[in-house]
Scaffold this motif. Structure first.
Motif, PDB file in Angstrom:
ATOM      1  N   ALA A 144       0.839  -1.206   0.000  1.00  0.00           N
ATOM      2  CA  ALA A 144       0.000   0.000   0.000  1.00  0.00           C
ATOM      3  C   ALA A 144       0.868   1.247   0.000  1.00  0.00           C
ATOM      4  CB  ALA A 144      -0.915  -0.015   1.223  1.00  0.00           C
ATOM      5  N   GLY A 145       2.026   1.193   0.659  1.00  0.00           N
ATOM      6  CA  GLY A 145       2.930   2.335   0.655  1.00  0.00           C
ATOM      7  C   GLY A 145       3.447   2.636  -0.727  1.00  0.00           C
ATOM      8  N   GLY A 146       3.745   1.583  -1.496  1.00  0.00           N
ATOM      9  CA  GLY A 146       4.215   1.804  -2.857  1.00  0.00           C
ATOM     10  C   GLY A 146       3.140   2.414  -3.724  1.00  0.00           C
ATOM     11  N   MET A 147       1.899   1.924  -3.543  1.00  0.00           N
ATOM     12  CA  MET A 147       0.825   2.473  -4.371  1.00  0.00           C
ATOM     13  C   MET A 147       0.507   3.896  -3.954  1.00  0.00           C
ATOM     14  SD  MET A 147      -1.349  -1.039  -4.608  1.00  0.00           S
ATOM     15  CE  MET A 147      -2.465  -0.708  -5.949  1.00  0.00           C
ATOM     16  N   LEU A 148       0.640   4.186  -2.644  1.00  0.00           N
ATOM     17  CA  LEU A 148       0.467   5.557  -2.157  1.00  0.00           C
ATOM     18  C   LEU A 148       1.559   6.457  -2.732  1.00  0.00           C
ATOM     19  CD1 LEU A 148      -1.110   7.260  -0.030  1.00  0.00           C
ATOM     20  CD2 LEU A 148       0.716   6.722   1.548  1.00  0.00           C
ATOM     21  N   SER A 149       2.806   5.960  -2.759  1.00  0.00           N
ATOM     22  CA  SER A 149       3.897   6.751  -3.326  1.00  0.00           C
ATOM     23  C   SER A 149       3.623   7.091  -4.768  1.00  0.00           C
ATOM     24  CB  SER A 149       5.212   5.998  -3.287  1.00  0.00           C
ATOM     25  OG  SER A 149       5.409   5.400  -2.085  1.00  0.00           O
ATOM     26  N   ALA A 150       3.099   6.103  -5.509  1.00  0.00           N
ATOM     27  CA  ALA A 150       2.804   6.359  -6.914  1.00  0.00           C
ATOM     28  C   ALA A 150       1.874   7.549  -7.031  1.00  0.00           C
ATOM     29  CB  ALA A 150       2.167   5.126  -7.552  1.00  0.00           C
ATOM     30  N   ALA A 151       0.845   7.590  -6.182  1.00  0.00           N
ATOM     31  CA  ALA A 151      -0.106   8.691  -6.273  1.00  0.00           C
ATOM     32  C   ALA A 151       0.516  10.001  -5.827  1.00  0.00           C
ATOM     33  CB  ALA A 151      -1.338   8.381  -5.424  1.00  0.00           C
ATOM     34  N   ILE A 152       1.138  10.006  -4.645  1.00  0.00           N
ATOM     35  CA  ILE A 152       1.534  11.307  -4.111  1.00  0.00           C
ATOM     36  C   ILE A 152       2.848  11.783  -4.692  1.00  0.00           C
ATOM     37  CG2 ILE A 152       0.153  11.111  -2.033  1.00  0.00           C
ATOM     38  CD1 ILE A 152       2.513  10.240  -0.504  1.00  0.00           C
ATOM     39  N   ILE A 153       3.804  10.903  -4.945  1.00  0.00           N
ATOM     40  CA  ILE A 153       5.088  11.386  -5.489  1.00  0.00           C
ATOM     41  C   ILE A 153       4.961  11.626  -6.985  1.00  0.00           C
ATOM     42  CG2 ILE A 153       7.523  10.930  -5.766  1.00  0.00           C
ATOM     43  CD1 ILE A 153       7.425   9.189  -3.333  1.00  0.00           C
TER      44      ILE A 153
ATOM     45  N   ALA B  41       2.958   0.817 -22.512  1.00  0.00           N
ATOM     46  CA  ALA B  41       1.730   1.030 -23.275  1.00  0.00           C
ATOM     47  C   ALA B  41       0.638   1.621 -22.397  1.00  0.00           C
ATOM     48  CB  ALA B  41       1.266  -0.282 -23.894  1.00  0.00           C
ATOM     49  N   ALA B  42       0.522   1.133 -21.153  1.00  0.00           N
ATOM     50  CA  ALA B  42      -0.539   1.634 -20.271  1.00  0.00           C
ATOM     51  C   ALA B  42      -0.362   3.119 -20.001  1.00  0.00           C
ATOM     52  CB  ALA B  42      -0.538   0.853 -18.958  1.00  0.00           C
ATOM     53  N   CYS B  43       0.889   3.525 -19.737  1.00  0.00           N
ATOM     54  CA  CYS B  43       1.143   4.944 -19.453  1.00  0.00           C
ATOM     55  C   CYS B  43       0.667   5.819 -20.583  1.00  0.00           C
ATOM     56  CB  CYS B  43       2.625   5.169 -19.269  1.00  0.00           C
ATOM     57  SG  CYS B  43       3.100   5.221 -17.590  1.00  0.00           S
ATOM     58  N   PHE B  44       1.110   5.509 -21.795  1.00  0.00           N
ATOM     59  CA  PHE B  44       0.871   6.464 -22.869  1.00  0.00           C
ATOM     60  C   PHE B  44      -0.465   6.239 -23.555  1.00  0.00           C
ATOM     61  CE2 PHE B  44       5.279   6.719 -21.957  1.00  0.00           C
ATOM     62  CZ  PHE B  44       5.394   8.074 -21.810  1.00  0.00           C
ATOM     63  N   ALA B  45      -1.173   5.173 -23.207  1.00  0.00           N
ATOM     64  CA  ALA B  45      -2.539   5.068 -23.685  1.00  0.00           C
ATOM     65  C   ALA B  45      -3.472   5.885 -22.803  1.00  0.00           C
ATOM     66  CB  ALA B  45      -2.983   3.611 -23.708  1.00  0.00           C
ATOM     67  N   VAL B  46      -3.187   5.922 -21.503  1.00  0.00           N
ATOM     68  CA  VAL B  46      -4.134   6.516 -20.568  1.00  0.00           C
ATOM     69  C   VAL B  46      -3.797   7.960 -20.238  1.00  0.00           C
ATOM     70  CG1 VAL B  46      -5.066   6.303 -18.264  1.00  0.00           C
ATOM     71  CG2 VAL B  46      -4.618   4.263 -19.590  1.00  0.00           C
ATOM     72  N   TRP B  47      -2.508   8.223 -20.018  1.00  0.00           N
ATOM     73  CA  TRP B  47      -2.116   9.515 -19.459  1.00  0.00           C
ATOM     74  C   TRP B  47      -2.535  10.715 -20.319  1.00  0.00           C
ATOM     75  CZ3 TRP B  47       1.976   8.580 -15.467  1.00  0.00           C
ATOM     76  CH2 TRP B  47       2.046   9.651 -14.582  1.00  0.00           C
ATOM     77  N   PRO B  48      -2.180  10.741 -21.611  1.00  0.00           N
ATOM     78  CA  PRO B  48      -2.552  11.924 -22.403  1.00  0.00           C
ATOM     79  C   PRO B  48      -4.055  12.118 -22.501  1.00  0.00           C
ATOM     80  CG  PRO B  48      -0.983  10.550 -23.581  1.00  0.00           C
ATOM     81  CD  PRO B  48      -1.430   9.769 -22.412  1.00  0.00           C
ATOM     82  N   GLU B  49      -4.793  11.027 -22.602  1.00  0.00           N
ATOM     83  CA  GLU B  49      -6.239  11.180 -22.760  1.00  0.00           C
ATOM     84  C   GLU B  49      -6.872  11.686 -21.475  1.00  0.00           C
ATOM     85  OE1 GLU B  49      -6.548  11.035 -25.664  1.00  0.00           O
ATOM     86  OE2 GLU B  49      -5.227   9.492 -26.446  1.00  0.00           O
ATOM     87  N   LEU B  50      -6.404  11.198 -20.328  1.00  0.00           N
ATOM     88  CA  LEU B  50      -6.947  11.704 -19.070  1.00  0.00           C
ATOM     89  C   LEU B  50      -6.579  13.161 -18.885  1.00  0.00           C
ATOM     90  CD1 LEU B  50      -6.649   8.982 -16.325  1.00  0.00           C
ATOM     91  CD2 LEU B  50      -8.662  10.139 -17.132  1.00  0.00           C
ATOM     92  N   TRP B  51      -5.337  13.518 -19.278  1.00  0.00           N
ATOM     93  CA  TRP B  51      -4.954  14.928 -19.154  1.00  0.00           C
ATOM     94  C   TRP B  51      -5.825  15.802 -20.049  1.00  0.00           C
ATOM     95  CZ3 TRP B  51      -2.470  17.350 -23.456  1.00  0.00           C
ATOM     96  CH2 TRP B  51      -2.364  18.715 -23.275  1.00  0.00           C
TER      97      TRP B  51
ATOM     98  N   MET C  62      -4.660  11.983 -11.498  1.00  0.00           N
ATOM     99  CA  MET C  62      -5.427  10.736 -11.428  1.00  0.00           C
ATOM    100  C   MET C  62      -4.726   9.641 -12.218  1.00  0.00           C
ATOM    101  SD  MET C  62      -9.448  10.904 -11.918  1.00  0.00           S
ATOM    102  CE  MET C  62      -9.622  10.709 -13.660  1.00  0.00           C
ATOM    103  N   ALA C  63      -4.163  10.018 -13.380  1.00  0.00           N
ATOM    104  CA  ALA C  63      -3.457   9.028 -14.193  1.00  0.00           C
ATOM    105  C   ALA C  63      -2.271   8.463 -13.427  1.00  0.00           C
ATOM    106  CB  ALA C  63      -3.003   9.663 -15.500  1.00  0.00           C
ATOM    107  N   ALA C  64      -1.523   9.345 -12.738  1.00  0.00           N
ATOM    108  CA  ALA C  64      -0.396   8.857 -11.946  1.00  0.00           C
ATOM    109  C   ALA C  64      -0.889   7.868 -10.907  1.00  0.00           C
ATOM    110  CB  ALA C  64       0.302  10.023 -11.262  1.00  0.00           C
ATOM    111  N   THR C  65      -2.010   8.205 -10.257  1.00  0.00           N
ATOM    112  CA  THR C  65      -2.521   7.335  -9.202  1.00  0.00           C
ATOM    113  C   THR C  65      -2.905   5.972  -9.750  1.00  0.00           C
ATOM    114  OG1 THR C  65      -3.395   9.322  -8.204  1.00  0.00           O
ATOM    115  CG2 THR C  65      -4.177   7.229  -7.342  1.00  0.00           C
ATOM    116  N   ILE C  66      -3.690   5.958 -10.828  1.00  0.00           N
ATOM    117  CA  ILE C  66      -4.209   4.658 -11.256  1.00  0.00           C
ATOM    118  C   ILE C  66      -3.185   3.865 -12.050  1.00  0.00           C
ATOM    119  CG2 ILE C  66      -6.601   5.402 -11.173  1.00  0.00           C
ATOM    120  CD1 ILE C  66      -6.599   5.739 -14.124  1.00  0.00           C
ATOM    121  N   ILE C  67      -2.346   4.508 -12.868  1.00  0.00           N
ATOM    122  CA  ILE C  67      -1.427   3.717 -13.694  1.00  0.00           C
ATOM    123  C   ILE C  67      -0.198   3.324 -12.905  1.00  0.00           C
ATOM    124  CG2 ILE C  67      -0.157   3.600 -15.844  1.00  0.00           C
ATOM    125  CD1 ILE C  67      -1.718   6.043 -16.686  1.00  0.00           C
TER     126      ILE C  67
END
Lengths: 162, 126
Positions: free
Chosen positions: A47-56, B18-28, B38-43
């Motif tokens: 969960a920390g890694g996934m949190l880092s992905a979001a916040i960092i 592929a996931a990064c560049f399929a999703v990120w530009p479109e969400l932006w 949001m893209a950073a969070t989910i991808i």
């Protein structure tokens, strides 16, 4: 000073200001990832890694790559000097014409170099030699993924004209 | 056995790139700055879990850390070349500046880790 910082050099496709912001922006994101990410994973597990992905990565995406647009300027704002106006710290060279250089570049190179510097001095050559096939496999995978993804422009499915 | 690990690494790289560049530009483009966040969070979260927590990208203990960023970087450049008809050589100035920033940060982090209390406390315990 202002004239020097904003002089555009055709040979390198960047202004001195662009070079400074690119180096500083990539320094920031790499430093924070090296210091924080591993500790967050130690403290909170996956969960920390996934949190880092979001916040960092989320935060530093805004620092390094943001462009104007809230669904209103998906084609970007044209700069009076040609190309597009860029608001992020990582300047895409040649007025935005260069293929997208992501901050993943700097994070990957920074983490690679950091673990190299943390290794024992005598073992560094062996460490580099061991890691190169993995890097090659990863870059190969990225090239395949990016190239196949790029093919969607040939299928006529261009969302927002981009 | 070894080629299977590299095979797995290459697949992880292909999927995350592929996931990064399929999703990120479109969400932006759809949601602006918040879309990028949001893209950073989910991808990146699921790709980190996939590549580094489950270990699809091979990273043995005590060896050099190979990050999924390599794949995302390569995918971004190749995606730009194929999709947007950009010239590959024009990526070099930005790439070099990014590399300089990364190396500087790596060297600085080595120094900073020597004085950070969290890192030193962990070193003393073990």
């Amino acid at each position: 000073m202002i004239a020097f910082l904003s002089t555009y050099y055709d040979a390198i496709g960047m202004t001195p200001a662009g070079i400074l912001t690119t180096i500083f922006g990539s320094f920031c994101v790499t430093f924070v990832v090296i210091i924080c990410w591993g500790k967050l994973v130690e403290d909170f597990g996956p969960a920390g890694g996934m949190l880092s992905a979001a916040i960092i990565i989320g935060t530093f995406w805004v620092v390094n790559h943001k462009l104007p647009g809230f669904g209103i300027n998906p084609d970007c704002i044209a700069s009076p000097d040609g190309g597009i106006k860029q608001y992020g710290m990582i300047y895409q060279a040649y007025r935005g014409a260069c293929p997208w250089v992501d901050m993943g570049t700097t994070i990957a190179i920074g983490l690679w170099c950091h673990s190299l510097f943390m290794g024992k001095p005598g073992e560094r050559l062996a460490l580099v030699r061991e890691s190169l096939p993995r890097v090659a496999a990863l870059v190969f995978g990225g090239i395949i993924g990016g190239a196949i993804l790029g093919l969607i422009s040939y299928s006529g499915a261009n969302l927002f004209g981009g | 056995m070894n080629w299977k690990r590299h095979f797995s690494t290459a697949i992880g790289g292909a999927i995350s790139g592929a996931a990064c560049f399929a999703v990120w530009p479109e969400l932006w483009k759809s949601y602006g700055i918040m879309g990028g966040f949001m893209a950073a969070t989910i991808i990146i979260s699921i790709m980190w879990y996939f590549n580094h927590w489950l270990g699809v990208v091979e990273n043995p203990n005590g060896k050099i850390w190979v990050d999924q960023g390599f794949a995302i970087s390569a995918a971004g450049i190749v995606w730009g070349v194929v999709r947007l008809d950009a010239s590959f050589l024009q990526a070099i100035p930005t790439f070099v500046c990014c590399a300089i920033g990364g190396v500087l940060a790596a060297a600085a982090a080595v120094v900073v880790k020597q004085v950070l209390p969290r890192y030193n406390a962990g070193a003393n315990k073990s």
